[in-house]
Design a protein around this motif. Structure first.
Motif, PDB file in Angstrom:
ATOM      1  N   GLY A 193      11.931   6.054 -16.173  1.00 50.51           N
ATOM      2  CA  GLY A 193      11.044   6.102 -17.324  1.00 50.51           C
ATOM      3  C   GLY A 193      10.913   4.767 -18.034  1.00 50.51           C
ATOM      4  N   ILE A 194      11.045   3.675 -17.292  1.00 50.54           N
ATOM      5  CA  ILE A 194      10.934   2.331 -17.859  1.00 50.54           C
ATOM      6  C   ILE A 194       9.622   1.716 -17.373  1.00 50.54           C
ATOM      7  CG2 ILE A 194      11.968   0.029 -17.982  1.00 50.54           C
ATOM      8  CD1 ILE A 194      14.670   1.340 -17.397  1.00 50.54           C
ATOM      9  N   PRO A 195       8.678   1.450 -18.253  1.00 53.70           N
ATOM     10  CA  PRO A 195       7.397   0.863 -17.832  1.00 53.70           C
ATOM     11  C   PRO A 195       7.598  -0.541 -17.256  1.00 53.70           C
ATOM     12  CG  PRO A 195       7.259   1.774 -20.058  1.00 53.70           C
ATOM     13  CD  PRO A 195       8.706   1.734 -19.700  1.00 53.70           C
ATOM     14  N   THR A 196       6.783  -0.883 -16.272  1.00 54.38           N
ATOM     15  CA  THR A 196       6.862  -2.215 -15.653  1.00 54.38           C
ATOM     16  C   THR A 196       5.463  -2.826 -15.549  1.00 54.38           C
ATOM     17  OG1 THR A 196       6.753  -1.210 -13.439  1.00 54.38           O
ATOM     18  CG2 THR A 196       8.950  -1.662 -14.349  1.00 54.38           C
ATOM     19  N   PRO A 197       4.747  -2.960 -16.663  1.00 55.46           N
ATOM     20  CA  PRO A 197       3.361  -3.435 -16.584  1.00 55.46           C
ATOM     21  C   PRO A 197       3.223  -4.866 -16.084  1.00 55.46           C
ATOM     22  CG  PRO A 197       4.111  -3.330 -18.859  1.00 55.46           C
ATOM     23  CD  PRO A 197       5.147  -2.631 -18.032  1.00 55.46           C
ATOM     24  N   ALA A 198       4.144  -5.752 -16.457  1.00 57.33           N
ATOM     25  CA  ALA A 198       4.038  -7.137 -16.004  1.00 57.33           C
ATOM     26  C   ALA A 198       4.280  -7.224 -14.496  1.00 57.33           C
ATOM     27  CB  ALA A 198       5.041  -8.015 -16.744  1.00 57.33           C
ATOM     28  N   THR A 199       5.259  -6.486 -14.019  1.00 60.82           N
ATOM     29  CA  THR A 199       5.519  -6.465 -12.577  1.00 60.82           C
ATOM     30  C   THR A 199       4.325  -5.899 -11.831  1.00 60.82           C
ATOM     31  OG1 THR A 199       7.877  -6.133 -13.028  1.00 60.82           O
ATOM     32  CG2 THR A 199       7.112  -5.663 -10.798  1.00 60.82           C
ATOM     33  N   ASP A 200       3.751  -4.828 -12.355  1.00 61.64           N
ATOM     34  CA  ASP A 200       2.583  -4.220 -11.721  1.00 61.64           C
ATOM     35  C   ASP A 200       1.424  -5.216 -11.649  1.00 61.64           C
ATOM     36  OD1 ASP A 200       4.054  -1.907 -11.592  1.00 61.64           O
ATOM     37  OD2 ASP A 200       3.082  -0.956 -13.320  1.00 61.64           O
ATOM     38  N   ARG A 201       1.217  -5.938 -12.722  1.00 65.51           N
ATOM     39  CA  ARG A 201       0.119  -6.907 -12.757  1.00 65.51           C
ATOM     40  C   ARG A 201       0.344  -8.035 -11.758  1.00 65.51           C
ATOM     41  NH1 ARG A 201      -4.974  -8.047 -12.796  1.00 65.51           N
ATOM     42  NH2 ARG A 201      -5.497 -10.028 -13.809  1.00 65.51           N
ATOM     43  N   LEU A 202       1.563  -8.527 -11.683  1.00 65.09           N
ATOM     44  CA  LEU A 202       1.870  -9.586 -10.725  1.00 65.09           C
ATOM     45  C   LEU A 202       1.723  -9.099  -9.284  1.00 65.09           C
ATOM     46  CD1 LEU A 202       4.977 -11.285 -12.388  1.00 65.09           C
ATOM     47  CD2 LEU A 202       2.707 -12.299 -12.072  1.00 65.09           C
ATOM     48  N   VAL A 203       2.143  -7.868  -9.029  1.00 62.55           N
ATOM     49  CA  VAL A 203       2.006  -7.315  -7.686  1.00 62.55           C
ATOM     50  C   VAL A 203       0.531  -7.225  -7.301  1.00 62.55           C
ATOM     51  CG1 VAL A 203       2.259  -5.204  -6.307  1.00 62.55           C
ATOM     52  CG2 VAL A 203       4.181  -6.051  -7.668  1.00 62.55           C
ATOM     53  N   HIS A 204      -0.293  -6.784  -8.225  1.00 58.49           N
ATOM     54  CA  HIS A 204      -1.732  -6.687  -7.953  1.00 58.49           C
ATOM     55  C   HIS A 204      -2.307  -8.057  -7.606  1.00 58.49           C
ATOM     56  CE1 HIS A 204      -5.892  -5.346  -8.244  1.00 58.49           C
ATOM     57  NE2 HIS A 204      -6.123  -6.373  -9.048  1.00 58.49           N
ATOM     58  N   ARG A 205      -1.954  -9.059  -8.386  1.00 59.05           N
ATOM     59  CA  ARG A 205      -2.478 -10.401  -8.132  1.00 59.05           C
ATOM     60  C   ARG A 205      -1.885 -11.007  -6.870  1.00 59.05           C
ATOM     61  NH1 ARG A 205      -2.576 -13.892 -13.660  1.00 59.05           N
ATOM     62  NH2 ARG A 205      -3.161 -15.463 -12.084  1.00 59.05           N
ATOM     63  N   ALA A 206      -0.585 -10.819  -6.667  1.00 61.02           N
ATOM     64  CA  ALA A 206       0.059 -11.375  -5.479  1.00 61.02           C
ATOM     65  C   ALA A 206      -0.463 -10.728  -4.206  1.00 61.02           C
ATOM     66  CB  ALA A 206       1.573 -11.194  -5.563  1.00 61.02           C
ATOM     67  N   GLY A 207      -0.822  -9.446  -4.300  1.00 58.08           N
ATOM     68  CA  GLY A 207      -1.350  -8.746  -3.137  1.00 58.08           C
ATOM     69  C   GLY A 207      -2.639  -9.337  -2.613  1.00 58.08           C
ATOM     70  N   GLN A 208      -3.346 -10.075  -3.460  1.00 55.35           N
ATOM     71  CA  GLN A 208      -4.578 -10.723  -3.023  1.00 55.35           C
ATOM     72  C   GLN A 208      -4.280 -11.967  -2.180  1.00 55.35           C
ATOM     73  OE1 GLN A 208      -6.711 -11.502  -6.650  1.00 55.35           O
ATOM     74  NE2 GLN A 208      -6.826  -9.349  -7.220  1.00 55.35           N
ATOM     75  N   HIS A 209      -3.037 -12.455  -2.260  1.00 55.75           N
ATOM     76  CA  HIS A 209      -2.640 -13.642  -1.502  1.00 55.75           C
ATOM     77  C   HIS A 209      -1.721 -13.299  -0.332  1.00 55.75           C
ATOM     78  CE1 HIS A 209      -4.242 -16.375  -4.587  1.00 55.75           C
ATOM     79  NE2 HIS A 209      -3.753 -15.527  -5.479  1.00 55.75           N
ATOM     80  N   ALA A 210      -0.820 -12.315  -0.545  1.00 52.23           N
ATOM     81  CA  ALA A 210       0.171 -11.983   0.477  1.00 52.23           C
ATOM     82  C   ALA A 210      -0.440 -11.084   1.543  1.00 52.23           C
ATOM     83  CB  ALA A 210       1.376 -11.284  -0.159  1.00 52.23           C
ATOM     84  N   GLY A 211       0.147 -11.132   2.748  1.00 49.32           N
ATOM     85  CA  GLY A 211      -0.347 -10.314   3.858  1.00 49.32           C
ATOM     86  C   GLY A 211       0.215  -8.912   3.811  1.00 49.32           C
ATOM     87  N   THR A 212      -0.086  -8.155   4.834  1.00 51.47           N
ATOM     88  CA  THR A 212       0.445  -6.801   4.980  1.00 51.47           C
ATOM     89  C   THR A 212       1.660  -6.846   5.884  1.00 51.47           C
ATOM     90  OG1 THR A 212      -1.074  -6.446   6.814  1.00 51.47           O
ATOM     91  CG2 THR A 212      -1.779  -5.683   4.652  1.00 51.47           C
ATOM     92  N   PRO A 213       2.548  -5.833   5.830  1.00 51.24           N
ATOM     93  CA  PRO A 213       3.786  -5.883   6.614  1.00 51.24           C
ATOM     94  C   PRO A 213       3.528  -6.006   8.115  1.00 51.24           C
ATOM     95  CG  PRO A 213       3.891  -4.166   4.941  1.00 51.24           C
ATOM     96  CD  PRO A 213       2.475  -4.657   4.957  1.00 51.24           C
ATOM     97  N   LEU A 214       4.401  -6.775   8.772  1.00 55.54           N
ATOM     98  CA  LEU A 214       4.349  -6.873  10.235  1.00 55.54           C
ATOM     99  C   LEU A 214       4.855  -5.593  10.866  1.00 55.54           C
ATOM    100  CD1 LEU A 214       5.912 -10.392  10.809  1.00 55.54           C
ATOM    101  CD2 LEU A 214       3.620  -9.730  11.478  1.00 55.54           C
ATOM    102  N   PRO A 215       4.417  -5.296  12.072  1.00 57.45           N
ATOM    103  CA  PRO A 215       5.003  -4.152  12.765  1.00 57.45           C
ATOM    104  C   PRO A 215       6.502  -4.347  12.916  1.00 57.45           C
ATOM    105  CG  PRO A 215       3.049  -4.954  13.903  1.00 57.45           C
ATOM    106  CD  PRO A 215       3.370  -5.968  12.863  1.00 57.45           C
TER     107      PRO A 215
END
Length: 296
Positions: free
Chosen positions: A269-291
């Motif tokens: 029950g601990i909000p993580t809005p800053a982490t969520d925002r960074l993940v959203h932005r980082a996801g635009q640069h980082a790839g998807t998991p390798l097999p």
């Protein structure tokens, strides 16, 4: 002298294998079969600050004979496949992966021989058998280091500390790594580029706050002030493997690094809005998991 196997030929694996070999330990580097023909049989550590060195480290595709210590230095998405190359039983297993999700499957296979650990190093593989290390020192925190591990690390010139419980060791690293890795990935550059962006710098420090709060709720002893000081005092040239992977278009460990904070935060029950925002932005640069099963 003890026998070691290092699973994974990325920056951390190469630097660790070379240091152990230079310290007089018997070391085998475990690589993919396809990578063996390119491997020169030695590891050269190019140091940005200290003297460079080369150490002879034999390599193999499988661990066919028992060793005293198995060091696991692959990335989380590659873990399951990489473990298929371990056919002999190690005495101690020391995983140096980011995040927390690697412990359950490793303990399911190796039981209490697994020692939770976290490494502090900045190293990147530059070619087969070559690594550049930018950090002045290498240090490893372990949850109750066995004597064979402590002795080998001391001989190798690697700092070794008893970091407390597994939760203490892993959350202490994650609380620092997650904001740093996410922010540098968003900035597509080193820490100095994060600091030049007021919003990104604020999100990085807020992410650290969230990670500390979640980690403490999970039972880890975390010093919030120490984490924030480390972030504000780190050299501007600091880069992370997640950011380097994104630059190269290589799938990284976004889920392994940010996932535990978000999942445990939701559970507690601990909000993580800053982490969520960074993940959203980082996801635009980082790839998807390798097999699963791919590794150097």
């Amino acid at each position: 002298m003890s026998r070691h196997a290092v699973l994974g030929g990325g920056g951390v694996g190469l630097a660790l294998a070379a240091a152990l070999a230079r310290g007089g330990e018997t070391v085998t580097l475990l690589l993919r079969a396809a990578a063996l023909p390119r491997y020169p049989g030695t590891v050269t550590v190019h140091h940005g600050i200290r003297e460079s060195f080369t150490a002879a480290v034999p390599a193999a595709a499988t661990l066919a004979e028992p060793v005293d210590v198995l060091w696991i230095c692959v990335k989380h998405p590659d873990l399951a496949g990489a473990l298929t190359s371990v056919t002999a039983e190690p005495g101690v297993v020391v995983p140096l992966l980011n995040g927390l999700g690697h412990l359950p499957p490793l303990r399911a296979r190796f039981g209490d021989r697994v020692v939770a650990a976290a490494i502090r190093i900045e190293a990147a593989r530059t070619a087969a058998g070559e690594v550049r290390q930018e950090s002045l020192f290498t240090e490893i925190d372990l949850a109750g280091p066995p004597a064979v591990v402590s002795a080998a690390l001391t001989a190798a010139g690697i700092g070794c500390t008893d970091g407390g419980t597994a939760a203490d060791v892993l959350w202490r690293k994650l609380a620092l790594l997650a904001p740093l890795a996410l922010a540098t990935t968003c900035a597509a550059g080193p820490l100095e580029r994060v600091r030049a962006d007021d919003e990104l710098s604020r999100l990085m420090l807020a992410c650290a706050d969230e990670a500390c709060a979640v980690g403490r709720a999970e039972g880890a002893r975390l010093d919030r002030g120490r984490v924030l000081r480390a972030l504000t005092r780190a050299p501007g040239r600091t880069r992370t493997s997640l950011q380097r992977d994104a630059e190269r278009g290589v799938p990284g460990e976004l889920a392994a690094i940010a996932g535990p904070i978000r999942a445990a935060g939701a559970r507690r029950g601990i909000p993580t809005p800053a982490t969520d925002r960074l993940v959203h932005r980082a996801g635009q640069h980082a790839g998807t998991p390798l097999p699963a099963g791919t590794r150097e």
